[in-house]
Design a protein around this motif. Sequence first.
Motif, mmCIF file in Angstrom:
data_model
loop_
_atom_site.group_PDB
_atom_site.id
_atom_site.type_symbol
_atom_site.label_atom_id
_atom_site.label_comp_id
_atom_site.label_asym_id
_atom_site.label_seq_id
_atom_site.Cartn_x
_atom_site.Cartn_y
_atom_site.Cartn_z
ATOM 1 N N THR A 45 0.443 -1.506 0.380
ATOM 2 C CA THR A 45 0.043 0.132 -0.007
ATOM 3 C C THR A 45 0.510 0.813 0.280
ATOM 4 O OG1 THR A 45 -1.930 -1.165 1.469
ATOM 5 C CG2 THR A 45 -1.174 1.390 1.382
ATOM 6 N N VAL A 46 0.371 2.737 -0.917
ATOM 7 C CA VAL A 46 1.249 3.629 -0.874
ATOM 8 C C VAL A 46 0.604 4.575 0.033
ATOM 9 C CG1 VAL A 46 2.120 5.133 -2.297
ATOM 10 C CG2 VAL A 46 2.374 3.032 -2.986
ATOM 11 N N PHE A 47 1.170 4.852 0.712
ATOM 12 C CA PHE A 47 0.133 6.511 1.149
ATOM 13 C C PHE A 47 1.228 7.535 0.599
ATOM 14 C CE2 PHE A 47 0.541 2.808 3.928
ATOM 15 C CZ PHE A 47 -1.082 2.961 4.298
ATOM 16 N N SER A 48 0.050 8.533 -0.063
ATOM 17 C CA SER A 48 0.932 9.945 -1.283
ATOM 18 C C SER A 48 -0.006 10.903 -0.427
ATOM 19 C CB SER A 48 1.337 9.100 -2.025
ATOM 20 O OG SER A 48 1.946 10.165 -3.077
ATOM 21 N N THR A 49 1.069 12.183 -0.575
ATOM 22 C CA THR A 49 -0.296 12.965 -1.145
ATOM 23 C C THR A 49 0.041 13.797 -2.182
ATOM 24 O OG1 THR A 49 2.447 14.347 -1.307
ATOM 25 C CG2 THR A 49 1.160 14.641 1.212
ATOM 26 N N SER A 50 0.165 13.118 -2.964
ATOM 27 C CA SER A 50 -0.285 13.065 -4.533
ATOM 28 C C SER A 50 -0.641 12.341 -5.432
ATOM 29 C CB SER A 50 1.303 12.531 -5.435
ATOM 30 O OG SER A 50 1.980 14.258 -4.427
ATOM 31 N N PRO A 51 -2.163 13.193 -5.625
ATOM 32 C CA PRO A 51 -3.060 11.597 -6.307
ATOM 33 C C PRO A 51 -3.155 11.661 -7.704
ATOM 34 C CG PRO A 51 -3.953 13.631 -4.987
ATOM 35 C CD PRO A 51 -2.592 13.971 -5.091
ATOM 36 N N ASP A 52 -1.760 12.413 -8.677
ATOM 37 C CA ASP A 52 -1.300 12.162 -9.690
ATOM 38 C C ASP A 52 -1.137 10.937 -10.234
ATOM 39 O OD1 ASP A 52 0.303 13.767 -8.073
ATOM 40 O OD2 ASP A 52 1.192 14.983 -10.308
ATOM 41 N N LYS A 53 -0.354 10.672 -8.772
ATOM 42 C CA LYS A 53 0.948 9.391 -9.110
ATOM 43 C C LYS A 53 0.074 7.733 -8.890
ATOM 44 C CE LYS A 53 4.939 12.154 -7.246
ATOM 45 N NZ LYS A 53 6.193 12.265 -6.790
ATOM 46 N N GLU A 54 -1.100 8.138 -8.486
ATOM 47 C CA GLU A 54 -1.627 6.712 -8.453
ATOM 48 C C GLU A 54 -1.817 5.841 -9.820
ATOM 49 O OE1 GLU A 54 -5.925 4.774 -7.142
ATOM 50 O OE2 GLU A 54 -5.984 7.126 -7.342
ATOM 51 N N ALA A 55 -1.479 6.076 -11.030
ATOM 52 C CA ALA A 55 -1.204 5.256 -11.593
ATOM 53 C C ALA A 55 -0.509 4.624 -12.398
ATOM 54 C CB ALA A 55 -1.833 5.975 -13.590
ATOM 55 N N GLU A 56 0.439 5.369 -11.910
ATOM 56 C CA GLU A 56 1.774 4.824 -11.753
ATOM 57 C C GLU A 56 2.550 4.091 -10.926
ATOM 58 O OE1 GLU A 56 4.057 8.314 -14.218
ATOM 59 O OE2 GLU A 56 4.484 8.534 -12.164
ATOM 60 N N THR A 57 1.714 4.058 -9.712
ATOM 61 C CA THR A 57 2.297 3.077 -8.760
ATOM 62 C C THR A 57 2.049 2.167 -8.628
ATOM 63 O OG1 THR A 57 1.885 5.579 -7.108
ATOM 64 C CG2 THR A 57 1.956 3.122 -5.654
ATOM 65 N N LYS A 58 -0.095 2.288 -8.937
ATOM 66 C CA LYS A 58 -0.307 0.372 -9.657
ATOM 67 C C LYS A 58 0.674 -0.271 -11.048
ATOM 68 C CE LYS A 58 -4.245 1.065 -6.614
ATOM 69 N NZ LYS A 58 -5.156 1.474 -7.280
ATOM 70 N N GLU A 59 1.301 0.872 -11.477
ATOM 71 C CA GLU A 59 2.407 -0.332 -12.669
ATOM 72 C C GLU A 59 3.326 -0.549 -12.189
ATOM 73 O OE1 GLU A 59 2.771 2.713 -15.274
ATOM 74 O OE2 GLU A 59 1.457 2.901 -16.552
ATOM 75 N N PHE A 60 3.509 0.077 -10.758
ATOM 76 C CA PHE A 60 5.216 0.174 -10.722
ATOM 77 C C PHE A 60 4.787 -1.643 -9.428
ATOM 78 C CE2 PHE A 60 6.484 4.638 -9.787
ATOM 79 C CZ PHE A 60 6.332 4.453 -11.047
ATOM 80 N N GLY A 61 3.129 -1.143 -9.193
ATOM 81 C CA GLY A 61 3.246 -3.086 -8.391
ATOM 82 C C GLY A 61 2.108 -2.833 -7.309
ATOM 83 N N ALA A 62 2.207 -1.709 -6.750
ATOM 84 C CA ALA A 62 1.353 -1.452 -5.205
ATOM 85 C C ALA A 62 -0.277 -1.948 -5.909
ATOM 86 C CB ALA A 62 1.320 0.286 -5.470
ATOM 87 N N HIS A 63 -0.408 -2.552 -4.860
ATOM 88 C CA HIS A 63 -1.963 -2.922 -4.323
ATOM 89 C C HIS A 63 -2.946 -2.081 -4.388
ATOM 90 C CE1 HIS A 63 1.143 -6.392 -3.768
ATOM 91 N NE2 HIS A 63 0.249 -7.406 -4.570
ATOM 92 N N HIS A 64 -2.600 -0.967 -3.558
ATOM 93 C CA HIS A 64 -2.986 -0.162 -2.929
ATOM 94 C C HIS A 64 -2.921 1.548 -2.842
ATOM 95 C CE1 HIS A 64 -5.647 -3.442 -1.523
ATOM 96 N NE2 HIS A 64 -4.585 -4.298 -0.732
ATOM 97 N N PHE A 65 -3.493 1.941 -3.096
ATOM 98 C CA PHE A 65 -3.596 3.434 -2.925
ATOM 99 C C PHE A 65 -4.254 4.217 -2.194
ATOM 100 C CE2 PHE A 65 -2.896 7.760 -4.852
ATOM 101 C CZ PHE A 65 -1.368 8.333 -4.835
ATOM 102 N N GLN A 66 -3.830 5.679 -1.541
ATOM 103 C CA GLN A 66 -4.654 6.142 -0.028
ATOM 104 C C GLN A 66 -3.608 7.143 -0.047
ATOM 105 O OE1 GLN A 66 -4.523 3.117 2.508
ATOM 106 N NE2 GLN A 66 -6.476 3.411 2.659
ATOM 107 N N ILE A 67 -4.357 8.275 -0.821
ATOM 108 C CA ILE A 67 -3.925 9.755 0.169
ATOM 109 C C ILE A 67 -3.967 10.061 1.390
ATOM 110 C CG2 ILE A 67 -4.142 12.046 -0.299
ATOM 111 C CD1 ILE A 67 -4.264 10.203 -2.922
#
Length: 338
Positions: free
Chosen positions: A197-219
């Motif tokens: 799971t990635v915890f980020s302050t950058s909503p625009d990075k969600e798609a790339e984060t999933k491409e890197f292999g993350a299962h979940h993305f949370q702001i």
Amino acid sequence: MSETMFQAYASLEPGGRLQDWEYEPAPLGKEEVEIRITHNGLCHTDIHMRDNDWGISTYPLVPGHEVVGVVTQTGKDITSLAVGDRVGFGWIRDACRQCDHCIQGEENICHNGYTGLILGHHGGFADKLRAPADFAYKIPDRLDSAAAAPLLCAGITVYTPLRTYVTRPAMKVGVIGIGGLGHIAVKYAKAMGAEVTVFSTSPDKEAETKEFGAHHFQIWENADEMKKAHSSQDLIINTAPAATDFETALNLLGNNGTLCIVGLPTCSVEVPVTSLVFGQKAVVGSVVGGRRFMREMLNFSAVHNITPMVETMPLSQVNEAMDKVAANKARYRIVLTA
């Protein structure tokens, strides 16, 4: 121009822009190698060192500690490397090699203190470099030089704690920050079998984060999302170079969970004791890695085809590149080419 002079980019004072500079290197030691530098990863630490944020810089300062090049000379006692080998140097230049930590390949926590590549020495933002051969790492053939350079600091910085604390299949691993370190951490954690799971302050990075292999993305700032993630993680790797709300981070951990700090904000860490004690949680730090994990990490990266996302810029544009990193506009690692 003397053939013995090395051409470099150096900051002459704290916070100073890098400029053309040359220096005469010390004679090549019997246990050293000289390399012709082809690639440098640009790490935020180079900016901290340029600005003397930690009070340990000396000037003139030649940054650069994610260095890849080709061996051009070897000291008379060197048998492990030959002219023409492609090698890399990371943050650690040398260590005592005698304490218990060094003997176990953990030179990053050398009891007597390791020597940094750019601590009292000139680094990789130059045409050549001389350093101890024992801390030169052969780059696997499957890794190109631009991809390998950031692994020598960013890669090993996140690989070491993941390798240490990911101890069972399907562990839930959180990564705070999806920058130069964080995006590599996601790839390693996924390859190690973790649910990421990635915890980020950058909503625009969600798609790339999933491409890197993350299962979940949370702001990070989304209170509802963070509440749902409460007590959900076994391990959190905090890669953020800025101050973090550590109470929020600890609340994301389940009981017996571990929060590992690898980013280096220039501030103190305040840890809420109640959450720490009653959840039997741990807050730990990790700094780069020793030779054992460095060699393992490079091979792991080659086998699993794990490479950072990089953009290349010529070394002559080092100041523009540093400005871009400082403005958090790099995606996700800048590599400077000769």
